[in-house]
Write a protein that holds these residues in place. Sequence first.
Motif: not given
Length: 381
Positions: A20-22, A115-121, A123-129, A335-339
């Motif tokens: 849902a976050a994505f 949107i940028g803050a959400m995109d970054c965070t 992915n942090l959530q996704a890595v842990v999950v 994330s910053t380099l990708g964007y």
Amino acid sequence: MQDRTRVPSTPSLQQHATRAAFFMPGFAIAAWAPLVPFAKARAGLDEAMLGMVLLCLGAGSLLAMPMAGALAARQGCRRVMLAAMLAACAALPVLAIAPNAVVLGLALFVFGAAIGAMDCTMNLQAVVVERESGRALMSGFHAFYSIGGFAGAAAMTALLSAGAVPVWACVAAVVVVLALVGVAFRHWRGERVDSDVPAFAWPRGIVLLVGVVCFVMFLAEGAMLDWGAVFLDQAKDMDPARAGLGYVAFSLAMTVARLTGDGVVQAVGAMRAVVAGALVAFAGFAVIVLAPGVTVALLGFVLVGIGCANIVPVMFTAAGRQTAMPESLAIPAISTLGYAGVLAGPALIGFVAHGTSLQFAFWCLAFSVLGVALATRWLRV
């Protein structure tokens, strides 16, 4: 890391909440796209002014991404993602009623930062999950960003086509996002890093290489969005009204490939999946350039979508496994380099095409993607 927020949850619920976050930022950013002509007319902008104002969205995202990682480390992903989506929901209706360039630019800056803050965070959530699940999940998570984008663009276009006032169409989109937030946020991660984390750190070691790979892949994705239709029009003599089919083919292929990508990564291994994806994407670009007709060229767009689909998700998984930098710094840097690749892509391709040809620019993209396959020898984490 210690979870200081006791919320009843299960691994399955956290995985659904991450999907849902994505979905949410994909839905929100796509809801803005059909509004651009309305915002341009309401604010009285010409094309040059609109281009300048639109830079505010990218500027907000680029500034917010590094800071989001530090905030997530100190406050937990849940708080940062909740604040980001509330800010995006507050800014979206303003985009529809902004009376001039200043207000529109400020609203776009806030919207882009959210949107940028959400995109970054996320992915942090996704890595842990994903790490706690013990199996590949990242491609599926990223697929929901694409699904959200499709749903947001389709819903907003349908509402506007039916005669809805833009601001009320935005309110409807906000209601959808807030409903998802209300269901999902309880299952977002609340851990905090006990030590202070700097707001920004330059990527180093393997993190820099992962970031460069993401830059290349986002560059390729941005090229499909911004130059795909132009290429089909100019190089393949396709009807301009139908030239958008190239990006449709690319995006649908990418979404399907991501939905099935976790199984592929699990079966063949992450780096083999990256090599295979890069080779398929290279073949796709070659088909696009060399195809004798439009139909075969569209097959090239499909191949690029399939090839690019799972490389970036694998890179974020790698960022969670490396030890050169804390993941709360590594993922924002990546994330910053990708964007930056998305933002720089249209200008870089235009510059190369102006000096040579659009076909040569696409060959440059092809060999850049091929370089990703070669980079895997240094990406084993």
